[in-house]
Design an enzyme around this catalytic site. Structure first.
Site, mmCIF file in Angstrom:
data_model
loop_
_atom_site.group_PDB
_atom_site.id
_atom_site.type_symbol
_atom_site.label_atom_id
_atom_site.label_comp_id
_atom_site.label_asym_id
_atom_site.label_seq_id
_atom_site.Cartn_x
_atom_site.Cartn_y
_atom_site.Cartn_z
ATOM 1 N N ASN A 268 -5.156 8.640 1.801
ATOM 2 C CA ASN A 268 -4.938 8.499 2.911
ATOM 3 C C ASN A 268 -5.169 9.466 4.426
ATOM 4 O OD1 ASN A 268 -4.684 5.118 2.668
ATOM 5 N ND2 ASN A 268 -2.524 5.503 3.497
ATOM 6 N N ARG B 246 -5.730 21.122 22.357
ATOM 7 C CA ARG B 246 -4.858 21.624 22.685
ATOM 8 C C ARG B 246 -4.478 20.252 22.731
ATOM 9 N NH1 ARG B 246 -6.220 26.368 24.531
ATOM 10 N NH2 ARG B 246 -5.155 27.672 25.677
ATOM 11 N N TYR C 208 -2.784 4.751 9.641
ATOM 12 C CA TYR C 208 -2.333 5.834 10.825
ATOM 13 C C TYR C 208 -3.793 6.263 11.368
ATOM 14 C CZ TYR C 208 -0.644 9.296 13.892
ATOM 15 O OH TYR C 208 -0.078 10.251 14.687
ATOM 16 N N LYS D 77 -6.104 4.564 12.209
ATOM 17 C CA LYS D 77 -6.801 3.645 12.834
ATOM 18 C C LYS D 77 -6.082 3.175 13.918
ATOM 19 C CE LYS D 77 -7.986 -1.530 12.645
ATOM 20 N NZ LYS D 77 -7.039 -1.411 13.959
ATOM 21 N N SER D 78 -5.111 4.058 13.886
ATOM 22 C CA SER D 78 -4.001 3.784 15.206
ATOM 23 C C SER D 78 -4.102 4.728 16.339
ATOM 24 C CB SER D 78 -2.723 3.626 15.147
ATOM 25 O OG SER D 78 -2.172 2.818 13.544
ATOM 26 N N ASP E 116 -1.074 17.224 21.910
ATOM 27 C CA ASP E 116 0.196 16.439 20.110
ATOM 28 C C ASP E 116 -0.188 16.883 18.991
ATOM 29 O OD1 ASP E 116 1.022 15.312 22.037
ATOM 30 O OD2 ASP E 116 1.417 14.028 21.553
ATOM 31 N N ASP F 183 0.447 -0.621 -0.410
ATOM 32 C CA ASP F 183 0.241 -0.420 -0.117
ATOM 33 C C ASP F 183 0.641 1.509 -0.088
ATOM 34 O OD1 ASP F 183 -2.378 -0.816 0.125
ATOM 35 O OD2 ASP F 183 -2.594 -1.192 2.225
HETATM 36 P P1 NAP Z 1 5.368 2.778 4.623
HETATM 37 O O1 NAP Z 1 6.011 2.162 5.009
HETATM 38 O O2 NAP Z 1 4.477 3.053 3.205
HETATM 39 O O3 NAP Z 1 3.501 2.621 5.345
HETATM 40 C C1 NAP Z 1 3.163 1.532 6.676
HETATM 41 C C2 NAP Z 1 2.035 0.723 6.528
HETATM 42 O O4 NAP Z 1 0.783 0.859 6.413
HETATM 43 C C3 NAP Z 1 2.779 -0.089 5.606
HETATM 44 O O5 NAP Z 1 2.640 -1.207 6.360
HETATM 45 C C4 NAP Z 1 1.474 -0.393 4.883
HETATM 46 O O6 NAP Z 1 0.640 -1.497 4.078
HETATM 47 C C5 NAP Z 1 0.130 0.436 5.284
HETATM 48 N N1 NAP Z 1 -0.481 1.036 5.234
HETATM 49 C C6 NAP Z 1 -0.893 2.430 4.185
HETATM 50 N N2 NAP Z 1 -1.542 2.609 3.723
HETATM 51 C C7 NAP Z 1 -2.583 1.614 4.376
HETATM 52 C C8 NAP Z 1 -4.000 1.544 4.475
HETATM 53 N N3 NAP Z 1 -4.660 2.704 3.808
HETATM 54 N N4 NAP Z 1 -4.709 0.602 5.091
HETATM 55 C C9 NAP Z 1 -4.221 0.037 6.115
HETATM 56 N N5 NAP Z 1 -3.086 0.078 5.642
HETATM 57 C C10 NAP Z 1 -1.792 0.522 4.986
HETATM 58 O O7 NAP Z 1 5.147 4.443 5.669
HETATM 59 P P2 NAP Z 1 5.268 5.912 5.191
HETATM 60 O O8 NAP Z 1 5.686 5.708 3.955
HETATM 61 O O9 NAP Z 1 6.567 6.113 6.698
HETATM 62 O O10 NAP Z 1 3.813 6.433 5.242
HETATM 63 C C11 NAP Z 1 2.509 5.901 4.709
HETATM 64 C C12 NAP Z 1 1.446 5.373 5.362
HETATM 65 O O11 NAP Z 1 2.429 4.521 6.140
HETATM 66 C C13 NAP Z 1 0.817 6.537 5.420
HETATM 67 O O12 NAP Z 1 -0.241 7.161 5.176
HETATM 68 C C14 NAP Z 1 -0.255 6.462 7.208
HETATM 69 O O13 NAP Z 1 -1.101 5.947 7.054
HETATM 70 C C15 NAP Z 1 0.513 5.222 7.540
HETATM 71 N N6 NAP Z 1 1.249 4.805 8.384
HETATM 72 C C16 NAP Z 1 0.978 4.552 9.679
HETATM 73 C C17 NAP Z 1 1.535 3.892 10.745
HETATM 74 C C18 NAP Z 1 0.957 3.909 11.971
HETATM 75 O O14 NAP Z 1 0.014 3.039 12.089
HETATM 76 N N7 NAP Z 1 1.165 4.381 13.604
HETATM 77 C C19 NAP Z 1 2.703 5.521 10.784
HETATM 78 C C20 NAP Z 1 3.104 5.811 10.393
HETATM 79 C C21 NAP Z 1 2.921 5.778 8.712
HETATM 80 P P3 NAP Z 1 2.304 -1.991 3.174
HETATM 81 O O15 NAP Z 1 2.900 -2.762 3.469
HETATM 82 O O16 NAP Z 1 0.787 -2.540 2.367
HETATM 83 O O17 NAP Z 1 2.683 -1.186 1.929
#
Ligand code: NAP
Length: 270
Positions: free
Chosen positions: A123, A150, A165, A167-168, A152, A45
């Protein structure tokens, strides 16, 4: 039909991309990086997100397709074990690509001089301050005062981003057929002095959120993980973009089944 394939560097993705590209070229389709009708992302993704942003200026001309090299992703209907079947469907439907579309976020930032930033996200958009300083902001919903925040920061997610993100940080899961976005507070301060609603809020497609930060400096705005630092911020507006992302849909995958598979993966009888 003109197409392009964007893959990540994993060996499995390179092999899958080469195989799919070869089959499509053999059938007479044409590679065109600048003006493709179909853009295929091969990887996760995350690869789809970078592919989407590479073609964000051509949303009216491009349909996206994601092939996942691993488990099924939230943007992908296909895995790399199904390339032959997928290639046949792409070849068969060149004139009329079956498709579905997803809402996108639109974020604009104004400083004292006027427009300072414009971005879109498939996203989410996250607004916070640089380092871990408290963000203080008035929040207007649908152009009326709603709360003084007020904490983060704030996360705004699309329906398709609601499984990422969002959901997290406690957001709701939203079915992608619904044209809405949501606002989620990230670690809001709630005590006898400061009070926020704290629950995620679902906002309809024709309404917007306006943020008026009290301290204007050192803001970080991220759209799908792509971050921009901003100073002298006066107002941030988040709404749904007038355009949607078009995805080729050669077969339908049930959204709630994807959710169950990705997050629960349980046996029905348990
Ligand atoms: P990234 O490595 O591209 O993605 C981080 C994880 O988020 C990967 O496992 C990715 O799945 C998954 N992901 C991305 N879009 C998703 C969606 N619509 N539904 C479910 N899972 C999804 O990380 P990045 O470049 O730092 O950031 C890109 C995206 O990652 C952001 O848009 C954010 O939503 C997500 N992210 C999530 C968290 C968290 O949940 N705490 C933290 C940082 C970023 P794949 O393994 O299939 O690539």
């Amino acid at each position: 039909m003109k197409f392009w394939i964007n893959n990540n560097n994993k060996e499995q993705s390179v092999v899958a991309a080469n195989k799919l590209r070869g089959q499509l070229l053999d059938a007479g389709l044409v590679l065109d990086r600048r003006d493709p009708k179909l853009v295929i992302s091969v990887g996760g993704d995350g690869t789809l997100l970078s592919t989407f942003h590479a073609y964000a200026a051509r949303l009216d001309k491009v349909k996206f397709l994601a092939l996942h090299t691993g488990h099924l992703g939230f943007y992908s209907d296909w895995t790399d074990t199904e390339i032959d079947d997928l290639a046949q469907r792409i070849i068969k439907c060149q004139d009329n690509i079956p498709s579905t579309s997803y809402p996108l976020l639109d974020v604009t930032v104004e400083n004292k001089e006027g427009a300072a930033f414009h971005g879109i996200a498939i996203n989410e958009t996250v607004v916070r301050r640089l380092s871990s300083l408290t963000m203080k902001s008035r929040i207007d919903l649908d152009e009326e005062f709603f709360e003084s925040f007020r904490g983060d920061g704030l996360c705004f997610s699309t329906p398709t981003g609601s499984t990422a993100y969002s959901k997290s940080v406690g957001g709701a899961l939203i079915h992608p057929k619904i044209s809405v976005f949501q606002m989620i507070e990230i670690a809001s301060i709630n005590n006898r002095v400061y009070r926020t609603i704290s629950s995620p809020i679902i906002i309809p497609h024709n309404q917007q959120v306006d943020l008026y930060p009290q301290i204007a400096d050192d803001y970080v705005i991220s759209c799908d993980g792509i971050t921009t630092k901003l100073k002298n911020v006066k107002k941030i507006t988040i709404k749904l973009n007038y355009q949607r992302a078009q995805f080729a849909q050669y077969r339908h995958r049930h959204f709630w089944t994807r959710v169950e598979t990705a997050f629960l993966g349980q046996d029905e009888k348990k």
